[in-house]
Design a protein around this motif. Structure first.
Motif, PDB file in Angstrom:
ATOM      1  N   LEU A   1       0.822  -1.208   0.000  1.00 53.74           N
ATOM      2  CA  LEU A   1       0.000   0.000   0.000  1.00 53.74           C
ATOM      3  C   LEU A   1       0.857   1.260   0.000  1.00 53.74           C
ATOM      4  CD1 LEU A   1      -2.731  -1.092   2.575  1.00 53.74           C
ATOM      5  CD2 LEU A   1      -3.034  -0.791   0.112  1.00 53.74           C
ATOM      6  N   LEU A   2       1.960   1.229   0.748  1.00 50.80           N
ATOM      7  CA  LEU A   2       2.854   2.390   0.768  1.00 50.80           C
ATOM      8  C   LEU A   2       3.500   2.586  -0.594  1.00 50.80           C
ATOM      9  CD1 LEU A   2       4.184   4.689   2.328  1.00 50.80           C
ATOM     10  CD2 LEU A   2       5.931   3.070   3.108  1.00 50.80           C
ATOM     11  N   SER A   3       3.859   1.497  -1.258  1.00 56.84           N
ATOM     12  CA  SER A   3       4.425   1.600  -2.598  1.00 56.84           C
ATOM     13  C   SER A   3       3.438   2.289  -3.539  1.00 56.84           C
ATOM     14  CB  SER A   3       4.780   0.205  -3.128  1.00 56.84           C
ATOM     15  OG  SER A   3       5.228   0.270  -4.466  1.00 56.84           O
ATOM     16  N   GLU A   4       2.171   1.930  -3.459  1.00 58.68           N
ATOM     17  CA  GLU A   4       1.149   2.579  -4.284  1.00 58.68           C
ATOM     18  C   GLU A   4       1.063   4.069  -3.960  1.00 58.68           C
ATOM     19  OE1 GLU A   4      -2.541   0.562  -3.740  1.00 58.68           O
ATOM     20  OE2 GLU A   4      -1.740  -1.404  -4.316  1.00 58.68           O
ATOM     21  N   ARG A   5       1.103   4.393  -2.675  1.00 64.08           N
ATOM     22  CA  ARG A   5       0.993   5.809  -2.249  1.00 64.08           C
ATOM     23  C   ARG A   5       2.173   6.615  -2.747  1.00 64.08           C
ATOM     24  NH1 ARG A   5       0.233  10.297  -1.707  1.00 64.08           N
ATOM     25  NH2 ARG A   5      -0.642  11.472   0.058  1.00 64.08           N
ATOM     26  N   LEU A   6       3.328   5.975  -2.902  1.00 63.87           N
ATOM     27  CA  LEU A   6       4.539   6.659  -3.344  1.00 63.87           C
ATOM     28  C   LEU A   6       4.686   6.654  -4.869  1.00 63.87           C
ATOM     29  CD1 LEU A   6       7.004   5.292  -0.646  1.00 63.87           C
ATOM     30  CD2 LEU A   6       6.111   7.629  -0.803  1.00 63.87           C
ATOM     31  N   GLY A   7       3.669   6.181  -5.561  1.00 63.12           N
ATOM     32  CA  GLY A   7       3.717   6.212  -7.018  1.00 63.12           C
ATOM     33  C   GLY A   7       4.396   5.019  -7.645  1.00 63.12           C
ATOM     34  N   GLY A   8       4.490   3.914  -6.918  1.00 64.56           N
ATOM     35  CA  GLY A   8       5.095   2.713  -7.472  1.00 64.56           C
ATOM     36  C   GLY A   8       6.535   2.483  -7.080  1.00 64.56           C
ATOM     37  N   VAL A   9       7.099   3.338  -6.237  1.00 70.69           N
ATOM     38  CA  VAL A   9       8.454   3.127  -5.741  1.00 70.69           C
ATOM     39  C   VAL A   9       8.494   1.800  -4.977  1.00 70.69           C
ATOM     40  CG1 VAL A   9      10.182   3.979  -4.100  1.00 70.69           C
ATOM     41  CG2 VAL A   9       8.990   5.580  -5.591  1.00 70.69           C
ATOM     42  N   PRO A  10       9.505   0.966  -5.222  1.00 73.62           N
ATOM     43  CA  PRO A  10       9.562  -0.308  -4.491  1.00 73.62           C
ATOM     44  C   PRO A  10       9.748  -0.089  -2.987  1.00 73.62           C
ATOM     45  CG  PRO A  10      11.549   0.009  -5.808  1.00 73.62           C
ATOM     46  CD  PRO A  10      10.599   1.091  -6.207  1.00 73.62           C
ATOM     47  N   VAL A  11       8.951  -0.822  -2.206  1.00 70.93           N
ATOM     48  CA  VAL A  11       9.028  -0.773  -0.744  1.00 70.93           C
ATOM     49  C   VAL A  11       9.266  -2.197  -0.255  1.00 70.93           C
ATOM     50  CG1 VAL A  11       7.840  -0.216   1.404  1.00 70.93           C
ATOM     51  CG2 VAL A  11       7.486   1.218  -0.625  1.00 70.93           C
ATOM     52  N   VAL A  12      10.382  -2.399   0.435  1.00 68.27           N
ATOM     53  CA  VAL A  12      10.769  -3.722   0.910  1.00 68.27           C
ATOM     54  C   VAL A  12      10.599  -3.773   2.425  1.00 68.27           C
ATOM     55  CG1 VAL A  12      12.647  -5.402   1.110  1.00 68.27           C
ATOM     56  CG2 VAL A  12      12.411  -4.020  -0.975  1.00 68.27           C
ATOM     57  N   PRO A  13       9.810  -4.727   2.945  1.00 70.19           N
ATOM     58  CA  PRO A  13       9.691  -4.861   4.403  1.00 70.19           C
ATOM     59  C   PRO A  13      11.011  -5.359   5.004  1.00 70.19           C
ATOM     60  CG  PRO A  13       7.945  -6.071   3.265  1.00 70.19           C
ATOM     61  CD  PRO A  13       8.963  -5.696   2.240  1.00 70.19           C
ATOM     62  N   ALA A  14      11.315  -4.889   6.203  1.00 68.27           N
ATOM     63  CA  ALA A  14      12.497  -5.350   6.930  1.00 68.27           C
ATOM     64  C   ALA A  14      12.168  -5.334   8.418  1.00 68.27           C
ATOM     65  CB  ALA A  14      13.701  -4.469   6.633  1.00 68.27           C
ATOM     66  N   TYR A  15      13.009  -6.029   9.202  1.00 67.16           N
ATOM     67  CA  TYR A  15      12.643  -6.262  10.595  1.00 67.16           C
ATOM     68  C   TYR A  15      13.830  -6.073  11.524  1.00 67.16           C
ATOM     69  CZ  TYR A  15       8.824  -8.329   8.012  1.00 67.16           C
ATOM     70  OH  TYR A  15       7.788  -8.523   7.132  1.00 67.16           O
ATOM     71  N   ALA A  16      13.515  -5.603  12.739  1.00 66.17           N
ATOM     72  CA  ALA A  16      14.546  -5.407  13.746  1.00 66.17           C
ATOM     73  C   ALA A  16      14.839  -6.683  14.519  1.00 66.17           C
ATOM     74  CB  ALA A  16      14.116  -4.305  14.716  1.00 66.17           C
ATOM     75  N   SER A  17      13.893  -7.640  14.520  1.00 67.93           N
ATOM     76  CA  SER A  17      14.097  -8.887  15.264  1.00 67.93           C
ATOM     77  C   SER A  17      13.148  -9.944  14.729  1.00 67.93           C
ATOM     78  CB  SER A  17      13.830  -8.675  16.761  1.00 67.93           C
ATOM     79  OG  SER A  17      12.442  -8.446  16.984  1.00 67.93           O
ATOM     80  N   ALA A  18      13.448 -11.194  15.049  1.00 65.36           N
ATOM     81  CA  ALA A  18      12.556 -12.337  14.842  1.00 65.36           C
ATOM     82  C   ALA A  18      12.318 -12.738  13.387  1.00 65.36           C
ATOM     83  CB  ALA A  18      11.205 -12.107  15.521  1.00 65.36           C
ATOM     84  N   SER A  19      12.500 -11.832  12.454  1.00 65.79           N
ATOM     85  CA  SER A  19      12.241 -12.108  11.048  1.00 65.79           C
ATOM     86  C   SER A  19      13.372 -11.531  10.205  1.00 65.79           C
ATOM     87  CB  SER A  19      10.903 -11.507  10.607  1.00 65.79           C
ATOM     88  OG  SER A  19       9.838 -12.002  11.381  1.00 65.79           O
ATOM     89  N   SER A  20      13.357 -11.871   8.950  1.00 65.60           N
ATOM     90  CA  SER A  20      14.324 -11.324   8.017  1.00 65.60           C
ATOM     91  C   SER A  20      13.566 -10.839   6.779  1.00 65.60           C
ATOM     92  CB  SER A  20      15.379 -12.378   7.644  1.00 65.60           C
ATOM     93  OG  SER A  20      14.754 -13.488   7.018  1.00 65.60           O
ATOM     94  N   PRO A  21      14.168  -9.904   6.016  1.00 66.89           N
ATOM     95  CA  PRO A  21      15.535  -9.397   6.138  1.00 66.89           C
ATOM     96  C   PRO A  21      15.651  -8.286   7.179  1.00 66.89           C
ATOM     97  CG  PRO A  21      14.442  -8.323   4.295  1.00 66.89           C
ATOM     98  CD  PRO A  21      13.465  -9.342   4.833  1.00 66.89           C
ATOM     99  N   THR A  22      16.881  -7.985   7.551  1.00 68.64           N
ATOM    100  CA  THR A  22      17.145  -6.799   8.360  1.00 68.64           C
ATOM    101  C   THR A  22      17.087  -5.575   7.456  1.00 68.64           C
ATOM    102  OG1 THR A  22      19.519  -6.837   7.970  1.00 68.64           O
ATOM    103  CG2 THR A  22      18.687  -8.156   9.834  1.00 68.64           C
ATOM    104  N   VAL A  23      17.136  -4.397   8.051  1.00 70.79           N
ATOM    105  CA  VAL A  23      17.140  -3.174   7.250  1.00 70.79           C
ATOM    106  C   VAL A  23      18.352  -3.147   6.328  1.00 70.79           C
ATOM    107  CG1 VAL A  23      17.328  -0.655   7.327  1.00 70.79           C
ATOM    108  CG2 VAL A  23      15.784  -1.844   8.899  1.00 70.79           C
ATOM    109  N   ARG A  24      19.512  -3.485   6.848  1.00 73.78           N
ATOM    110  CA  ARG A  24      20.723  -3.455   6.015  1.00 73.78           C
ATOM    111  C   ARG A  24      20.610  -4.445   4.856  1.00 73.78           C
ATOM    112  NH1 ARG A  24      24.349  -0.213   8.444  1.00 73.78           N
ATOM    113  NH2 ARG A  24      24.216   0.026  10.723  1.00 73.78           N
ATOM    114  N   GLU A  25      20.031  -5.617   5.118  1.00 73.03           N
ATOM    115  CA  GLU A  25      19.853  -6.598   4.047  1.00 73.03           C
ATOM    116  C   GLU A  25      18.862  -6.089   3.007  1.00 73.03           C
ATOM    117  OE1 GLU A  25      20.726 -10.641   6.694  1.00 73.03           O
ATOM    118  OE2 GLU A  25      18.671  -9.871   6.466  1.00 73.03           O
ATOM    119  N   ALA A  26      17.795  -5.439   3.447  1.00 73.59           N
ATOM    120  CA  ALA A  26      16.815  -4.896   2.508  1.00 73.59           C
ATOM    121  C   ALA A  26      17.418  -3.772   1.664  1.00 73.59           C
ATOM    122  CB  ALA A  26      15.597  -4.383   3.278  1.00 73.59           C
ATOM    123  N   VAL A  27      18.281  -2.970   2.276  1.00 76.45           N
ATOM    124  CA  VAL A  27      18.972  -1.918   1.518  1.00 76.45           C
ATOM    125  C   VAL A  27      19.811  -2.541   0.405  1.00 76.45           C
ATOM    126  CG1 VAL A  27      20.792  -0.168   1.651  1.00 76.45           C
ATOM    127  CG2 VAL A  27      18.966  -0.207   3.382  1.00 76.45           C
TER     128      VAL A  27
END
Length: 259
Positions: free
Chosen positions: A162-188
């Motif tokens: 939904l955020l990607s749609e709001r931004l005009g189609g810019v790719p948005v990758v979920p990332a997590y601080a704990s318990a799941s992956s990827p981390t922010v650095r991995e998503a970057v």
């Protein structure tokens, strides 16, 4: 802004925050609830924490039942952004331990268009511009706390879409601080491999805390502030409250423009 009148017997809105050792968290949540009170004058609004901060949720619920001749009527609205253990287990357990409490349980805040508007607003405050929405070099990481519950990850992925749609189609990758992956650095790194080298981090946290700070520190470009006391987030709390009660207001379309 139209403010709904409140019947004298309206159930209390009990906002349930996780709690944080960060000293900025509690004032942020209190400021958000002040916005809620401004939008719905007369509505009893209380705050309870799952852990780490006072007042704890069991104390708040016990106080509600002590007033009103041993019974209380409340809607518990999680200040949590997706489904998970706290929503499915901890909050109902606290309510069940409060004798005489007549409780309804609201859905977590996300996904919802008002939450997307809050995320977008925080990105704009951090420096996002309309031109970034059409650039082939920009990308966004949606930084969330993380959970082992698959439903939580599904909610975060939906919000990212939904955020990607709001931004005009810019790719948005979920990332997590704990318990799941990827981390922010991995998503970057994932975005960089796709030629997206100007990466913003959208903070999918209600208030400042250790995880939010950790994720922001990994931003190679701009990092948005946590959602905080944004007007759209305050409206979303009331939407979840009305939805739990089956109020007609919860069936009305919600504008995306900030209040």
């Amino acid at each position: 802004m139209n403010r709904m009148s409140v019947h004298a017997s309206a159930p209390a809105l009990v906002a349930v925050a996780h709690g944080s050792r960060d000293p900025r968290a509690l004032p942020t949540v209190r400021a958000l609830l002040e916005r809620v009170r401004e939008l719905r004058p007369g509505l009893p609004v209380r705050l309870g924490h799952i852990e780490l901060n006072e007042p704890l949720l069991p104390t708040v619920l016990a106080d509600l039942t002590d007033r009103g001749a041993g019974s209380g009527n409340a809607v518990l609205v999680p200040l949590l952004l997706s489904r998970g253990h706290h929503v499915s287990h901890d909050i109902p357990l606290a309510a069940a331990a409060a004798p005489g409490l007549q409780a309804r349980f609201a859905a977590p805040l996300g996904p919802h268009p008002l939450l997307i508007e809050t995320l977008y607003g925080r990105l704009v405050e951090a420096g996002w511009r309309p031109a970034d929405g059409v650039s082939r070099s920009t990308g966004v990481v949606l930084a969330a706390a993380g959970s082992r519950d698959p439903a939580s990850a599904a909610d975060v992925r939906r919000t990212a879409g939904l955020l990607s749609e709001r931004l005009g189609g810019v790719p948005v990758v979920p990332a997590y601080a704990s318990a799941s992956s990827p981390t922010v650095r991995e998503a970057v790194r994932v975005l960089a491999a796709r030629g997206r080298h100007r990466v913003a981090v959208a903070s999918y946290f209600t208030a400042p805390g250790r995880f939010a700070t950790q994720c922001a520190a990994a931003a190679p470009w701009i990092a948005a502030a946590p959602l905080g006391a944004h007007p759209a987030l305050a409206r979303l709390l009331l939407y979840r409250y009305d939805q739990a009660l089956g109020n007609p207001a919860a069936r009305q379309p919600h504008r995306l423009a900030a209040a």
